[in-house]
Design a protein around this motif. Structure first.
Motif, PDB file in Angstrom:
ATOM      1  N   MET A   1       3.068  -3.323  -4.275  1.00 54.05           N
ATOM      2  CA  MET A   1       2.277  -2.694  -5.244  1.00 54.05           C
ATOM      3  C   MET A   1       1.514  -1.405  -4.506  1.00 54.05           C
ATOM      4  O   MET A   1       1.391  -1.371  -3.081  1.00 54.05           O
ATOM      5  N   LYS A   2       1.032  -0.521  -5.252  1.00 55.29           N
ATOM      6  CA  LYS A   2       0.264   0.667  -4.681  1.00 55.29           C
ATOM      7  C   LYS A   2      -0.580   0.974  -5.546  1.00 55.29           C
ATOM      8  O   LYS A   2      -0.578   0.662  -6.711  1.00 55.29           O
ATOM      9  N   SER A   3      -1.859   1.163  -4.720  1.00 56.42           N
ATOM     10  CA  SER A   3      -3.226   1.504  -5.431  1.00 56.42           C
ATOM     11  C   SER A   3      -3.626   2.688  -4.645  1.00 56.42           C
ATOM     12  O   SER A   3      -4.502   2.217  -3.210  1.00 56.42           O
ATOM     13  N   GLY A   4      -3.550   4.104  -5.221  1.00 59.98           N
ATOM     14  CA  GLY A   4      -4.162   4.942  -4.550  1.00 59.98           C
ATOM     15  C   GLY A   4      -3.202   5.240  -3.257  1.00 59.98           C
ATOM     16  O   GLY A   4      -2.448   5.366  -3.186  1.00 59.98           O
ATOM     17  N   ASN A   5      -4.000   5.030  -1.867  1.00 59.67           N
ATOM     18  CA  ASN A   5      -3.333   5.313  -0.828  1.00 59.67           C
ATOM     19  C   ASN A   5      -2.953   3.879  -0.132  1.00 59.67           C
ATOM     20  O   ASN A   5      -2.483   3.912   0.945  1.00 59.67           O
ATOM     21  N   ASP A   6      -3.214   2.895  -0.797  1.00 57.72           N
ATOM     22  CA  ASP A   6      -3.234   1.533  -0.119  1.00 57.72           C
ATOM     23  C   ASP A   6      -1.784   0.746  -0.688  1.00 57.72           C
ATOM     24  O   ASP A   6      -1.618   0.945  -1.856  1.00 57.72           O
ATOM     25  N   PHE A   7      -1.404  -0.096   0.198  1.00 57.26           N
ATOM     26  CA  PHE A   7      -0.065  -0.684  -0.449  1.00 57.26           C
ATOM     27  C   PHE A   7      -0.237  -2.247  -0.122  1.00 57.26           C
ATOM     28  O   PHE A   7      -0.823  -2.481   0.994  1.00 57.26           O
ATOM     29  N   SER A   8       0.639  -2.828  -0.846  1.00 55.71           N
ATOM     30  CA  SER A   8       0.312  -4.512  -0.666  1.00 55.71           C
ATOM     31  C   SER A   8       2.125  -5.136  -0.977  1.00 55.71           C
ATOM     32  O   SER A   8       2.533  -4.553  -1.761  1.00 55.71           O
ATOM     33  N   ILE A   9       2.287  -5.873  -0.145  1.00 55.03           N
ATOM     34  CA  ILE A   9       3.603  -6.574  -0.434  1.00 55.03           C
ATOM     35  C   ILE A   9       3.227  -7.907  -0.697  1.00 55.03           C
ATOM     36  O   ILE A   9       2.514  -8.606   0.029  1.00 55.03           O
ATOM     37  N   GLN A  10       3.614  -8.458  -1.842  1.00 57.45           N
ATOM     38  CA  GLN A  10       3.282  -9.670  -2.367  1.00 57.45           C
ATOM     39  C   GLN A  10       4.388 -10.346  -2.876  1.00 57.45           C
ATOM     40  O   GLN A  10       5.330  -9.977  -3.061  1.00 57.45           O
ATOM     41  N   TYR A  11       4.055 -11.713  -2.787  1.00 55.64           N
ATOM     42  CA  TYR A  11       5.095 -12.911  -3.444  1.00 55.64           C
ATOM     43  C   TYR A  11       4.386 -13.528  -4.433  1.00 55.64           C
ATOM     44  O   TYR A  11       3.424 -14.256  -4.167  1.00 55.64           O
ATOM     45  N   GLY A  12       4.533 -13.011  -5.785  1.00 56.97           N
ATOM     46  CA  GLY A  12       3.953 -13.556  -6.771  1.00 56.97           C
ATOM     47  C   GLY A  12       2.421 -13.005  -6.693  1.00 56.97           C
ATOM     48  O   GLY A  12       2.167 -11.942  -6.632  1.00 56.97           O
ATOM     49  N   GLY A  18      -0.870  -6.222   3.612  1.00 57.46           N
ATOM     50  CA  GLY A  18      -1.404  -5.280   2.982  1.00 57.46           C
ATOM     51  C   GLY A  18      -1.750  -4.093   3.948  1.00 57.46           C
ATOM     52  O   GLY A  18      -1.841  -4.404   5.368  1.00 57.46           O
ATOM     53  N   SER A  19      -1.895  -2.805   3.614  1.00 55.12           N
ATOM     54  CA  SER A  19      -2.163  -1.855   4.605  1.00 55.12           C
ATOM     55  C   SER A  19      -3.777  -1.895   5.025  1.00 55.12           C
ATOM     56  O   SER A  19      -3.732  -0.857   5.866  1.00 55.12           O
ATOM     57  N   CYS A  20      -4.599  -2.315   4.208  1.00 54.67           N
ATOM     58  CA  CYS A  20      -5.939  -2.317   4.716  1.00 54.67           C
ATOM     59  C   CYS A  20      -6.347  -3.004   5.894  1.00 54.67           C
ATOM     60  O   CYS A  20      -6.791  -2.604   6.665  1.00 54.67           O
TER      61      CYS A  20
END
Length: 203
Positions: A1-12, A18-20
């Motif tokens: 997932m991407k929100s602005g400049n932040d990224f997250s790899i999720q399982y469900g 996360g990049s933060c």
């Protein structure tokens, strides 16, 4: 997932990386290196994620070291070279690095007295969240395989988002000297912690 400049790899709904917030993922590498006699040798990292553990390992270990990352999911490697390339910077071109698209369990099981450090961040803790087969890493015979794959004095380090009451005993039964550390989940955290087990193969 991407929100602005932040990224997250999720399982469900569960965030795996996360990049933060990545203080504890970097600590997995730096605190392991601190526990070794020197910063040379062979290092195995289970799980590429967003490369924060890898980046810290490349900084901590010497130019004479060799670092292998075993990543089960090919898409993670593709993302590292594509939309997450700015996070990985030049890490993937480091001559010390080898990436194997493989199950880290199989890499460990195929090695004897090879690695000075094994760093595992393949799940959110010492269990099989992503796939049931990951339980093989943390069960008694899986831990004995890791013990056999380490050199004398080597360290198995396991990252977790939560405590696991019986895991110290399980590591000790496999022959390790065990230390558990709580580290901040993010910079400045006072009440949110992650956990790292450092399991050393005795001299």
């Amino acid at each position: 997932m991407k929100s602005g400049n932040d990224f997250s790899i999720q399982y469900g709904s569960e965030e795996l990386m996360g990049s933060c917030d990545h203080v504890s993922e970097e600590a997995l590498a730096t605190l392991t290196c601190d526990r070794l006699a020197d910063g040379h040798g062979q290092v195995l990292i289970g799980g590429l994620g967003m490369g924060f553990t890898l980046g810290a390992a490349l900084s901590a270990w010497s130019p004479r070291s060799a670092i292998t990352v075993a990543e089960l999911v090919p898409k993670i490697v593709t993302w590292a070279k594509g939309p997450l390339a700015h996070i990985f910077r030049d890490h993937l071109s480091d001559p010390r690095l080898t990436i194997e698209v493989a199950d880290v369990h199989d890499v460990i099981a195929g090695a004897t007295d090879r690695y000075d450090a094994i760093l595992l961040d393949v799940d959110n803790g010492p269990d099989g969240l992503i796939q049931a087969e990951n339980e093989r890493l943390y069960c008694p015979w899986g831990l004995r395989s890791a013990y056999a794959a380490l050199t004398v004095g080597g360290v198995l380090a396991i990252w977790s988002a939560y405590p696991a009451a019986d895991f110290d005993a399980r590591l000790a039964e496999a022959g390790f000297d065990v230390e558990e550390r709580r580290v901040p989940a993010f910079a400045g955290s006072q009440d949110d912690f992650h956990h790292i087990w450092f399991a050393s193969k005795p001299h």
